[in-house]
Scaffold this motif. Structure first.
Motif, PDB file in Angstrom:
ATOM      1  N   THR A 191       0.827  -1.207   0.000  1.00 52.02           N
ATOM      2  CA  THR A 191       0.000   0.000   0.000  1.00 52.02           C
ATOM      3  C   THR A 191       0.861   1.257   0.000  1.00 52.02           C
ATOM      4  O   THR A 191       0.627   2.199  -0.773  1.00 52.02           O
ATOM      5  CB  THR A 191      -0.925  -0.003   1.222  1.00 52.02           C
ATOM      6  OG1 THR A 191      -1.737  -1.183   1.210  1.00 52.02           O
ATOM      7  CG2 THR A 191      -1.835   1.212   1.214  1.00 52.02           C
ATOM      8  N   GLY A 217       2.717   1.778  -3.300  1.00 50.07           N
ATOM      9  CA  GLY A 217       1.797   2.283  -4.315  1.00 50.07           C
ATOM     10  C   GLY A 217       1.559   3.773  -4.166  1.00 50.07           C
ATOM     11  O   GLY A 217       1.493   4.512  -5.152  1.00 50.07           O
ATOM     12  N   SER A 218       1.454   4.222  -2.923  1.00 49.01           N
ATOM     13  CA  SER A 218       1.278   5.663  -2.674  1.00 49.01           C
ATOM     14  C   SER A 218       2.532   6.439  -3.065  1.00 49.01           C
ATOM     15  O   SER A 218       2.455   7.514  -3.669  1.00 49.01           O
ATOM     16  CB  SER A 218       0.965   5.900  -1.191  1.00 49.01           C
ATOM     17  OG  SER A 218      -0.277   5.328  -0.841  1.00 49.01           O
ATOM     18  N   ALA A 247       3.108   7.224  -6.730  1.00 51.11           N
ATOM     19  CA  ALA A 247       2.253   8.259  -7.313  1.00 51.11           C
ATOM     20  C   ALA A 247       3.004   9.564  -7.538  1.00 51.11           C
ATOM     21  O   ALA A 247       2.673  10.331  -8.454  1.00 51.11           O
ATOM     22  CB  ALA A 247       1.042   8.508  -6.405  1.00 51.11           C
ATOM     23  N   CYS A 286      -3.313  -2.122  -5.725  1.00 52.46           N
ATOM     24  CA  CYS A 286      -2.991  -0.933  -4.926  1.00 52.46           C
ATOM     25  C   CYS A 286      -2.084   0.028  -5.701  1.00 52.46           C
ATOM     26  O   CYS A 286      -2.295   1.250  -5.685  1.00 52.46           O
ATOM     27  CB  CYS A 286      -2.320  -1.349  -3.615  1.00 52.46           C
ATOM     28  SG  CYS A 286      -3.422  -2.199  -2.472  1.00 52.46           S
ATOM     29  N   LEU A 287      -1.091  -0.517  -6.384  1.00 50.67           N
ATOM     30  CA  LEU A 287      -0.187   0.313  -7.178  1.00 50.67           C
ATOM     31  C   LEU A 287      -0.937   0.998  -8.313  1.00 50.67           C
ATOM     32  O   LEU A 287      -0.762   2.198  -8.572  1.00 50.67           O
ATOM     33  CB  LEU A 287       0.946  -0.552  -7.728  1.00 50.67           C
ATOM     34  CG  LEU A 287       1.951   0.126  -8.664  1.00 50.67           C
ATOM     35  CD1 LEU A 287       2.707   1.227  -7.929  1.00 50.67           C
ATOM     36  CD2 LEU A 287       2.937  -0.908  -9.225  1.00 50.67           C
ATOM     37  N   GLY A 346      -3.076   3.914  -7.029  1.00 50.67           N
ATOM     38  CA  GLY A 346      -2.260   5.074  -6.697  1.00 50.67           C
ATOM     39  C   GLY A 346      -1.793   5.827  -7.932  1.00 50.67           C
ATOM     40  O   GLY A 346      -1.883   7.059  -7.995  1.00 50.67           O
ATOM     41  N   ALA A 369      -3.250   9.569  -9.186  1.00 47.90           N
ATOM     42  CA  ALA A 369      -2.287  10.664  -9.361  1.00 47.90           C
ATOM     43  C   ALA A 369      -2.267  11.151 -10.805  1.00 47.90           C
ATOM     44  O   ALA A 369      -2.187  12.356 -11.062  1.00 47.90           O
ATOM     45  CB  ALA A 369      -0.890  10.198  -8.950  1.00 47.90           C
ATOM     46  N   GLY A 405      -3.706  11.756  -5.224  1.00 50.88           N
ATOM     47  CA  GLY A 405      -3.677  10.338  -5.588  1.00 50.88           C
ATOM     48  C   GLY A 405      -3.482   9.444  -4.381  1.00 50.88           C
ATOM     49  O   GLY A 405      -4.114   8.386  -4.257  1.00 50.88           O
ATOM     50  N   VAL A 406      -2.616   9.852  -3.475  1.00 53.35           N
ATOM     51  CA  VAL A 406      -2.357   9.079  -2.254  1.00 53.35           C
ATOM     52  C   VAL A 406      -3.627   8.988  -1.404  1.00 53.35           C
ATOM     53  O   VAL A 406      -3.973   7.917  -0.882  1.00 53.35           O
ATOM     54  CB  VAL A 406      -1.211   9.726  -1.444  1.00 53.35           C
ATOM     55  CG1 VAL A 406      -1.087   9.062  -0.070  1.00 53.35           C
ATOM     56  CG2 VAL A 406       0.100   9.614  -2.202  1.00 53.35           C
ATOM     57  N   GLN A 428      -6.073   6.533  -2.973  1.00 53.44           N
ATOM     58  CA  GLN A 428      -5.639   5.148  -2.812  1.00 53.44           C
ATOM     59  C   GLN A 428      -5.824   4.664  -1.378  1.00 53.44           C
ATOM     60  O   GLN A 428      -6.413   3.613  -1.128  1.00 53.44           O
ATOM     61  CB  GLN A 428      -4.171   4.998  -3.242  1.00 53.44           C
ATOM     62  CG  GLN A 428      -3.723   3.546  -3.310  1.00 53.44           C
ATOM     63  CD  GLN A 428      -2.483   3.308  -2.446  1.00 53.44           C
ATOM     64  OE1 GLN A 428      -2.357   3.865  -1.373  1.00 53.44           O
ATOM     65  NE2 GLN A 428      -1.596   2.486  -2.942  1.00 53.44           N
ATOM     66  N   LEU A 429      -5.334   5.439  -0.416  1.00 54.27           N
ATOM     67  CA  LEU A 429      -5.454   5.032   0.985  1.00 54.27           C
ATOM     68  C   LEU A 429      -6.917   5.032   1.428  1.00 54.27           C
ATOM     69  O   LEU A 429      -7.321   4.177   2.237  1.00 54.27           O
ATOM     70  CB  LEU A 429      -4.629   5.969   1.867  1.00 54.27           C
ATOM     71  CG  LEU A 429      -3.112   5.894   1.688  1.00 54.27           C
ATOM     72  CD1 LEU A 429      -2.408   6.851   2.639  1.00 54.27           C
ATOM     73  CD2 LEU A 429      -2.598   4.476   1.915  1.00 54.27           C
TER      74      LEU A 429
END
Length: 232
Positions: free
Chosen positions: A78, A81-82, A85, A151-152, A155, A159, A175-176, A179-180
């Motif tokens: 996770t 992936g963030s 971004a 997850c990637l 993100g 983004a 973007g983060v 995703q989160l």
């Protein structure tokens, strides 16, 4: 008189792309090195250091329990992936006029470079966690890679959408947050449809990962649409 043929001389010129490469791909290949320098690698470096410390400190000096390893790998996927971004932020995109390489190619290269590094870091963490597990532990890399891939992709896609409308790191942060936010939302699902089974191979593991696999293409379709050239 040099004994080297013209082709051989071309092969040793710094920055030269071999003649065998089709002409339309040469500008793309020449862009890789500048993009490596332009990408903001700091978030991935910070997350890599954090993941390494986490893996080293959890139950230090003892075998790593399967449940702990599973949680650690999901945290790593996770966060990576963030962090990836931030590679989509291009401070010069608004100043570029017509370019030899279209915007979608530049953004695709950024995604490939940052995504490749993120997956490599995650894979190294997986191997370290696997080494610390007791013998015979079930730890399916394929299923976990699908989780990481989703997850990637989310993100990067979030983004890539945000940078179309806002410059700078705030776009990557958008973007983060997306995703989160989606990851945290899935934690509230009931047990029967929970996407994060706590034990590898048991309970609703197979059902959850069939869903993960079905979801895998969606963020990348979103990413492809978000990376299209801007209309001026």
């Amino acid at each position: 008189m040099s004994l080297m043929s013209p082709t051989a001389r071309n092969d040793v010129v710094p920055g030269h792309v071999p003649a065998a490469v089709p002409a339309r791909w040469r500008p793309v290949l020449l862009l890789v090195r500048p993009l490596i320098k332009a990408i903001d690698w700091a978030p991935i470096a910070v997350v890599t250091a954090f993941v390494a410390a986490l893996l080293a400190l959890v139950r230090a000096g003892e075998p790593l329990a399967g449940g702990d390893a599973l949680v650690l790998m999901r945290i790593a996927g996770t966060l990576l992936g963030s962090a990836a971004a931030f590679a989509l932020v291009d401070a010069m995109s608004a100043d570029l006029g017509p370019a030899a390489v279209p915007r979608w190619v530049r953004q695709a290269l950024r995604c490939g470079l940052a995504g490749g590094v993120a997956v490599a870091v995650w894979s190294a963490a997986f191997l370290y966690a696997l080494f610390r597990l007791p013998a015979g532990s079930l730890f399916p890399i394929g299923d976990l890679l699908v989780e990481v891939g989703v997850c990637l992709g989310i993100g990067l896609a979030a983004a890539a959408t945000a940078v179309r409308y806002a410059p700078g790191r705030q776009a990557a942060m958008a973007g983060v947050v997306v995703q989160l936010g989606l990851v945290l939302a899935t934690l509230l699902l009931p047990d029967q449809v929970w996407l994060w089974p706590p034990t590898c191979g048991f309970g609703f593991w197979d059902e959850a990962h069939r869903f993960w696999l079905a979801m895998l293409p969606l963020p990348y379709v979103w990413l492809a649409l978000a990376c299209r050239d801007l209309r001026r």
